[in-house]
Design an enzyme around this catalytic site. Structure first.
Site, PDB file in Angstrom:
ATOM      1  N   GLY A   1      -7.154   7.746   2.067  1.00 16.94           N
ATOM      2  CA  GLY A   1      -6.539   6.994   3.162  1.00 16.94           C
ATOM      3  C   GLY A   1      -7.476   6.908   4.354  1.00 16.94           C
TER       4      GLY A   1
ATOM      5  N   ASP B   1     -10.682   6.017   4.476  1.00 25.58           N
ATOM      6  CA  ASP B   1     -11.651   5.446   3.539  1.00 25.58           C
ATOM      7  C   ASP B   1     -13.110   5.665   3.925  1.00 25.58           C
ATOM      8  OD1 ASP B   1      -9.122   4.418   3.216  1.00 25.58           O
ATOM      9  OD2 ASP B   1      -9.803   2.423   2.662  1.00 25.58           O
TER      10      ASP B   1
ATOM     11  N   GLU C   1      -4.160  -1.928  14.234  1.00 24.98           N
ATOM     12  CA  GLU C   1      -4.452  -1.019  13.125  1.00 24.98           C
ATOM     13  C   GLU C   1      -4.880   0.346  13.660  1.00 24.98           C
ATOM     14  OE1 GLU C   1      -7.375  -2.611  10.443  1.00 24.98           O
ATOM     15  OE2 GLU C   1      -7.006  -1.065   8.924  1.00 24.98           O
TER      16      GLU C   1
ATOM     17  N   GLN D   1      -3.085   7.382  -3.327  1.00 27.90           N
ATOM     18  CA  GLN D   1      -3.215   7.597  -1.874  1.00 27.90           C
ATOM     19  C   GLN D   1      -2.354   8.799  -1.480  1.00 27.90           C
ATOM     20  OE1 GLN D   1      -2.293   4.011   0.366  1.00 27.90           O
ATOM     21  NE2 GLN D   1      -4.363   3.963   1.205  1.00 27.90           N
TER      22      GLN D   1
ATOM     23  N   TRP E   1     -12.313   4.859  10.831  1.00 22.01           N
ATOM     24  CA  TRP E   1     -12.258   6.274  10.432  1.00 22.01           C
ATOM     25  C   TRP E   1     -13.444   7.117  10.901  1.00 22.01           C
ATOM     26  CZ3 TRP E   1      -7.661   7.923   9.423  1.00 22.01           C
ATOM     27  CH2 TRP E   1      -6.742   7.074   8.806  1.00 22.01           C
TER      28      TRP E   1
ATOM     29  N   TYR F   1      -7.979 -10.709  -0.392  1.00 25.53           N
ATOM     30  CA  TYR F   1      -8.370  -9.289  -0.459  1.00 25.53           C
ATOM     31  C   TYR F   1      -9.278  -9.051  -1.666  1.00 25.53           C
ATOM     32  CZ  TYR F   1      -8.037  -4.219  -0.929  1.00 25.53           C
ATOM     33  OH  TYR F   1      -8.342  -2.879  -1.047  1.00 25.53           O
TER      34      TYR F   1
ATOM     35  N   ARG G   1     -16.035  -2.327  10.276  1.00 26.45           N
ATOM     36  CA  ARG G   1     -15.720  -2.098   8.862  1.00 26.45           C
ATOM     37  C   ARG G   1     -16.830  -1.294   8.183  1.00 26.45           C
ATOM     38  NH1 ARG G   1     -10.705  -2.828   7.230  1.00 26.45           N
ATOM     39  NH2 ARG G   1     -11.597  -2.979   5.145  1.00 26.45           N
TER      40      ARG G   1
ATOM     41  N   TRP H   1       0.849  -1.199   0.000  1.00 24.79           N
ATOM     42  CA  TRP H   1       0.000   0.000   0.000  1.00 24.79           C
ATOM     43  C   TRP H   1       0.884   1.249   0.000  1.00 24.79           C
ATOM     44  CZ3 TRP H   1      -3.041  -4.110   0.575  1.00 24.79           C
ATOM     45  CH2 TRP H   1      -4.417  -3.977   0.356  1.00 24.79           C
ATOM     46  N   ASN H   2       0.434   2.251  -0.756  1.00 24.09           N
ATOM     47  CA  ASN H   2       1.225   3.450  -1.021  1.00 24.09           C
ATOM     48  C   ASN H   2       1.654   4.206   0.245  1.00 24.09           C
ATOM     49  OD1 ASN H   2       1.760   6.198  -1.631  1.00 24.09           O
ATOM     50  ND2 ASN H   2       0.617   6.115  -3.528  1.00 24.09           N
ATOM     51  N   TRP H   3       0.701   4.793   0.973  1.00 19.97           N
ATOM     52  CA  TRP H   3       1.159   5.653   2.083  1.00 19.97           C
ATOM     53  C   TRP H   3       1.626   4.833   3.274  1.00 19.97           C
ATOM     54  CZ3 TRP H   3      -2.317   9.209   5.517  1.00 19.97           C
ATOM     55  CH2 TRP H   3      -3.481   8.564   5.918  1.00 19.97           C
TER      56      TRP H   3
HETATM   57  C1  GLC Z   1      -7.219   0.947   5.028  1.00 20.22           C
HETATM   58  C2  GLC Z   1      -6.942   2.384   5.430  1.00 20.22           C
HETATM   59  C3  GLC Z   1      -5.875   2.960   4.526  1.00 20.22           C
HETATM   60  C4  GLC Z   1      -4.642   2.061   4.552  1.00 20.22           C
HETATM   61  C5  GLC Z   1      -4.993   0.608   4.272  1.00 20.22           C
HETATM   62  C6  GLC Z   1      -3.840  -0.336   4.515  1.00 20.22           C
HETATM   63  O1  GLC Z   1      -7.747   0.861   3.742  1.00 20.22           O
HETATM   64  O2  GLC Z   1      -8.101   3.151   5.385  1.00 20.22           O
HETATM   65  O3  GLC Z   1      -5.526   4.254   4.914  1.00 20.22           O
HETATM   66  O4  GLC Z   1      -3.706   2.507   3.664  1.00 20.22           O
HETATM   67  O5  GLC Z   1      -6.042   0.206   5.101  1.00 20.22           O
HETATM   68  O6  GLC Z   1      -3.354  -0.192   5.814  1.00 20.22           O
END
Ligand code: GLC
Length: 425
Positions: free
Chosen positions: A164, A166, A396, A102, A353, A82, A199, A34-36
């Site tokens: 991010g 979501d 998480e 992201q 979130w 996934y 979720r 995952w990007n960020w």
């Molecule tokens: C969820 C979060 C996102 C994150 C991903 C992987 O989708 O909302 O911000 O990058 O999980 O951790």
């Protein structure tokens, strides 16, 4: 002693989530890159293994598109735990990727890793930073061209997953306009790994996938997507991260950029700061995002309203209003900063979130506070984050009302946050 044990545990999580030079956020629930997440993870690696920190960023860039976009997921290796996988996205990159992006923490991470390399005398760092600097610059160009075509100084997300955050209440109104019809069959996997009550709801998932269907039908062409997008929000969190990353690239450009690169980055930076300045609302004591379809301010209170701290130098009035507002959100919470405050009608302390606390968000908020001279509050948030992880583990996210650890466990970016913030105590 405890700190040492926790640091070892953090290293062990990063080792366990390593899939060969890149790190999955956590096993099964998020089995790709995952990007960020990777940008934060790279900063975590930089505390003990600079070579591996570079590797994380380099592997992410393997997924960068020819147009400069860095996708939100790079599917380096198959996994069936996934949804939605590569077949649903239908993108054309040589390595399968998703088709959205992201938050561009990448530029911040690159500067951080580069500085760690200078401090440790890492061999070959210059060549690696130079290549990654070019990749980052291309991605920033993509951001401004594809996501701010009208020159507002604000970049837009076309899908809540890009933010991010979501499932943030900030998207509720804009997302409600998106139809629930899909051409893709939805096969959720997330609710098989963690409790469904934490979720997003099924209906939200249908809208999320509707958006993917629309953009796939645009063949992932940014201009067509912009024209067709049923969801388009100029997000202050995204814009602030981009502005901050741009400042970090400006710094790197002194060594690694050309004269033109420096001029271009300075121009981008000014444009983004001007855009952010227009999103400050004194009556709310925070910044607000803009729904580009309805034209309305998004006033729902979420952590995003504080993130411009990472990029903007606040004036005295803004600074005292914003820090007082953060303190109000912390009031009565076991762990803060909540992603939505308790006084919000949308507040749900356990749902993704909509109230829970994320270590990486606290990391950004604390950095921004420090940048703005609010050292005490920055330290308080860092300490609360480190303690939450020590009490509940590398989860998480955390329930702000109890400190309970939620969502997936053995989370990579939580481990990275511990390594970075733990050293600041
Ligand atoms: C969820 C979060 C996102 C994150 C991903 C992987 O989708 O909302 O911000 O990058 O999980 O951790």
């Amino acid at each position: 002693m405890k700190k040492l044990r926790m640091e070892e545990a953090a290293h062990a999580i990063l080792a366990r989530n390593d899939r060969g030079g890149y790190t999955v956020p956590t096993d099964r629930l998020y089995p790709f890159q995952w990007n960020w997440d990777s940008a934060f993870v790279a900063m975590g690696f930089a505390t003990f293994n600079v070579d591996r920190a570079y590797r994380e960023l380099e592997r992410l860039i393997e997924g960068q598109w020819d147009n400069g976009m860095i996708p939100h997921i790079v599917f380096h290796a198959p996994s069936d735990t996934y949804f939605p996988g590569p077949d649903v996205w239908g993108t054309r990159h040589r390595i399968p990727t998703s088709g959205i992006t992201q938050p561009p923490v990448f530029g911040m991470a690159l500067r951080h890793v580069h500085e760690a390399a200078l401090a440790s005398g890492e061999a070959g760092a210059e060549v690696r930073t130079r290549a990654l600097f070019q990749a980052a610059l291309r991605s920033h160009r993509w951001w401004l061209a594809a996501r701010d075509p009208k020159g507002l100084g604000l970049v837009a997300i076309l899908h809540p997953w890009e933010s991010g955050s979501d499932n943030s209440p900030a998207w509720d109104e804009a997302l409600a306009r998106v139809p629930t019809t899909t051409t893709t069959t939805i096969r959720r996997k997330d609710t098989g790994h963690v409790d469904a009550s934490m979720r997003p709801r099924d209906e939200d998932y249908q809208r999320f996938i509707h958006l993917v269907d629309v953009y796939r039908e645009c063949d992932w062409d940014p201009t067509r997507q912009w024209a067709k997008a049923p969801f388009k929000v100029a997000d202050v969190q995204m814009t602030a991260i981009l502005a901050r990353a741009t400042a970090d690239l400006m710094h790197l450009a002194e060594t690694f950029g050309s004269e033109e690169d420096r001029g271009e980055l300075a121009q981008m930076h000014r444009r983004l700061l001007d855009g952010l300045a227009r999103r400050w609302r004194l009556d709310l004591s925070r910044f607000v995002s803009l729904d580009l379809i309805s034209g309305a301010d998004i006033e729902a209170p979420t952590q995003a309203g504080f993130i411009p701290l990472v990029a903007v130098t606040l004036d005295d009035g803004q600074k005292s209003a914003l820090t007082a507002e953060i303190e109000r959100w912390l009031d009565g919470m076991v762990v803060g900063v909540p992603s939505a405050p308790r006084f919000s009608p949308a507040f749900e302390p356990k749902r993704y979130w909509r109230g829970p606390v994320w270590a990486v968000i606290n990391w950004l908020i604390a950095d921004g506070l420090r940048l703005n001279g609010a050292e005490d509050l920055a330290r308080r948030i860092e300490q609360v984050t480190v303690q939450a992880i020590e009490n509940a583990g590398f989860c998480e996210y955390f329930d702000p009302t109890t400190g309970e650890g939620l969502g997936g466990d053995t989370f990579s970016w939580t481990a990275a946050a511990y390594l970075v913030l733990g050293r600041r105590r």
